[in-house]
Design a protein around this motif. Sequence first.
Motif, PDB file in Angstrom:
ATOM      1  N   VAL A 124       0.861  -1.179   0.000  1.00 20.56           N
ATOM      2  CA  VAL A 124       0.000   0.000   0.000  1.00 20.56           C
ATOM      3  C   VAL A 124       0.896   1.227   0.000  1.00 20.56           C
ATOM      4  N   SER A 126       0.491   5.362   0.596  1.00 16.11           N
ATOM      5  CA  SER A 126      -0.426   6.450   0.953  1.00 16.11           C
ATOM      6  C   SER A 126       0.165   7.774   0.461  1.00 16.11           C
ATOM      7  N   ARG A 127      -0.641   8.817   0.588  1.00 16.54           N
ATOM      8  CA  ARG A 127      -0.170  10.163   0.205  1.00 16.54           C
ATOM      9  C   ARG A 127       1.147  10.509   0.893  1.00 16.54           C
ATOM     10  N   LYS A 128       1.170  10.241   2.211  1.00 18.87           N
ATOM     11  CA  LYS A 128       2.369  10.641   2.950  1.00 18.87           C
ATOM     12  C   LYS A 128       3.586   9.810   2.588  1.00 18.87           C
ATOM     13  N   ASP A 129       3.361   8.545   2.234  1.00 22.79           N
ATOM     14  CA  ASP A 129       4.487   7.717   1.773  1.00 22.79           C
ATOM     15  C   ASP A 129       5.121   8.370   0.546  1.00 22.79           C
ATOM     16  N   THR A 150       4.328   0.322   2.095  1.00 18.44           N
ATOM     17  CA  THR A 150       4.150  -0.608   3.219  1.00 18.44           C
ATOM     18  C   THR A 150       3.822  -1.948   2.570  1.00 18.44           C
ATOM     19  N   ASN A 154       2.417  -6.944   6.144  1.00 17.01           N
ATOM     20  CA  ASN A 154       1.962  -5.927   7.103  1.00 17.01           C
ATOM     21  C   ASN A 154       0.746  -5.144   6.609  1.00 17.01           C
ATOM     22  N   ILE A 155       0.078  -5.652   5.594  1.00 15.33           N
ATOM     23  CA  ILE A 155      -1.077  -4.929   5.064  1.00 15.33           C
ATOM     24  C   ILE A 155      -2.352  -5.420   5.749  1.00 15.33           C
ATOM     25  N   THR A 156      -3.157  -4.465   6.169  1.00 14.90           N
ATOM     26  CA  THR A 156      -4.459  -4.809   6.722  1.00 14.90           C
ATOM     27  C   THR A 156      -5.452  -4.793   5.565  1.00 14.90           C
ATOM     28  N   GLN A 175      -5.038   3.757  12.629  1.00 18.07           N
ATOM     29  CA  GLN A 175      -4.783   5.120  12.135  1.00 18.07           C
ATOM     30  C   GLN A 175      -4.407   5.129  10.662  1.00 18.07           C
ATOM     31  N   ILE A 176      -5.247   4.461   9.872  1.00 18.61           N
ATOM     32  CA  ILE A 176      -5.042   4.477   8.416  1.00 18.61           C
ATOM     33  C   ILE A 176      -6.332   4.944   7.741  1.00 18.61           C
ATOM     34  N   ASP A 177      -6.195   5.354   6.475  1.00 22.73           N
ATOM     35  CA  ASP A 177      -7.354   5.926   5.771  1.00 22.73           C
ATOM     36  C   ASP A 177      -8.201   4.891   5.051  1.00 22.73           C
ATOM     37  N   GLY A 178      -7.597   3.761   4.714  1.00 22.22           N
ATOM     38  CA  GLY A 178      -8.379   2.806   3.933  1.00 22.22           C
ATOM     39  C   GLY A 178      -7.779   1.423   3.913  1.00 22.22           C
ATOM     40  N   LEU A 179      -8.566   0.495   3.395  1.00 18.82           N
ATOM     41  CA  LEU A 179      -8.146  -0.900   3.304  1.00 18.82           C
ATOM     42  C   LEU A 179      -8.469  -1.437   1.920  1.00 18.82           C
ATOM     43  N   PRO A 180      -7.619  -2.313   1.397  1.00 19.74           N
ATOM     44  CA  PRO A 180      -8.027  -3.016   0.185  1.00 19.74           C
ATOM     45  C   PRO A 180      -9.055  -4.100   0.525  1.00 19.74           C
TER      46      PRO A 180
HETATM   47  P1  ADP Z   1      -1.306   9.055   5.086  1.00 16.08           P
HETATM   48  O1  ADP Z   1       0.038   8.467   5.479  1.00 16.08           O
HETATM   49  O2  ADP Z   1      -1.252   9.665   3.733  1.00 16.08           O
HETATM   50  O3  ADP Z   1      -1.889   9.939   6.119  1.00 16.08           O
HETATM   51  P2  ADP Z   1      -2.593   6.637   5.967  1.00 16.08           P
HETATM   52  O4  ADP Z   1      -2.879   7.204   7.317  1.00 16.08           O
HETATM   53  O5  ADP Z   1      -3.636   5.774   5.332  1.00 16.08           O
HETATM   54  O6  ADP Z   1      -2.292   7.788   4.935  1.00 16.08           O
HETATM   55  O7  ADP Z   1      -1.264   5.794   6.029  1.00 16.08           O
HETATM   56  C1  ADP Z   1      -0.381   5.779   7.110  1.00 16.08           C
HETATM   57  C2  ADP Z   1       0.672   4.694   6.908  1.00 16.08           C
HETATM   58  O8  ADP Z   1       0.047   3.427   6.973  1.00 16.08           O
HETATM   59  C3  ADP Z   1       1.361   4.752   5.549  1.00 16.08           C
HETATM   60  O9  ADP Z   1       2.736   4.481   5.704  1.00 16.08           O
HETATM   61  C4  ADP Z   1       0.699   3.666   4.728  1.00 16.08           C
HETATM   62  O10 ADP Z   1       1.574   3.025   3.813  1.00 16.08           O
HETATM   63  C5  ADP Z   1       0.245   2.695   5.786  1.00 16.08           C
HETATM   64  N1  ADP Z   1      -1.033   2.063   5.408  1.00 16.08           N
HETATM   65  C6  ADP Z   1      -2.105   2.645   4.817  1.00 16.08           C
HETATM   66  N2  ADP Z   1      -3.094   1.748   4.622  1.00 16.08           N
HETATM   67  C7  ADP Z   1      -2.638   0.578   5.093  1.00 16.08           C
HETATM   68  C8  ADP Z   1      -3.185  -0.752   5.187  1.00 16.08           C
HETATM   69  N3  ADP Z   1      -4.408  -1.040   4.750  1.00 16.08           N
HETATM   70  N4  ADP Z   1      -2.418  -1.717   5.741  1.00 16.08           N
HETATM   71  C9  ADP Z   1      -1.191  -1.431   6.206  1.00 16.08           C
HETATM   72  N5  ADP Z   1      -0.617  -0.234   6.150  1.00 16.08           N
HETATM   73  C10 ADP Z   1      -1.322   0.775   5.598  1.00 16.08           C
END
Ligand code: ADP
Length: 215
Positions: A124, A126-129, A150, A154-156, A175-180
């Motif tokens: 995954v 994200s914007r911040k990555d 990521t 380690n992917i949820t 604390q993530i924005d989305g899930l696949p």
């Molecule tokens: P941002 O970092 O842009 O605010 P997120 O909060 O979704 O967006 O992501 C935070 C961190 O968690 C990032 O490093 C991202 O790669 C990771 N991440 C985002 N979604 C998932 C997921 N479904 N499973 C595991 N890691 C994730």
Amino acid sequence: MVYKIELNKRQQKIIEIVKDHGPITGEQIADQLDLTRATLRPDLAILTMAGYLDARPRVGYFYTGKTGSQLLTEKVKKIKVAEFTSMPVVVQDSATVYEAICTMFLEDVGTLFIINKNGHLAGVASRKDLLRASMGKQEINSIPINIIMTRMPNITYCYKEDFLLDIAHILIEKQIDGLPVVKRSQNESGLEVVGRITKTNITKAFVELAHDEIL
Ligand code: ADP
């Protein structure tokens, strides 16, 4: 659909009658209200579908004893991921960070799902990555996305059959924005990405619930 946590006067009256006299037939309720059975039919249908009343064939209507908020809670708990999933946006793990950034802009999403050459979920981004990668000294035109994403395991992720409320809890907790949204590939060697659930989908579910006619 129009939200009616406020039942209309006639519906409230019907509930009172069923509370006091249930089990009671539609005909008997109609008699008490001096209305025809046909006039009452839509109200009875709404009250039954909303869960205030229970209808048993040849017996009549019962009062379930559930309040509006209990029924709403039950409904929230039943929502499945499948009902609110969006199209996933995927990028090959061989793509560069620059290409991933372009895809994120073009597709207007905040999270990209990265797949390997077999089409299976690999990571995954994200914007911040992507921002973090752009701030470094590395050349975003040459670093592959799989260096900065990521990665599995380690992917949820979630399945279409999961409950949306559980996913909402996971998003908050991790604390993530989305899930696949995934399904197992045919030979079970990986996960195919079939959808995307984000905070936006959950916000949509919330708004839709508030516009739902039958709770
Ligand atoms: P941002 O970092 O842009 O605010 P997120 O909060 O979704 O967006 O992501 C935070 C961190 O968690 C990032 O490093 C991202 O790669 C990771 N991440 C985002 N979604 C998932 C997921 N479904 N499973 C595991 N890691 C994730």
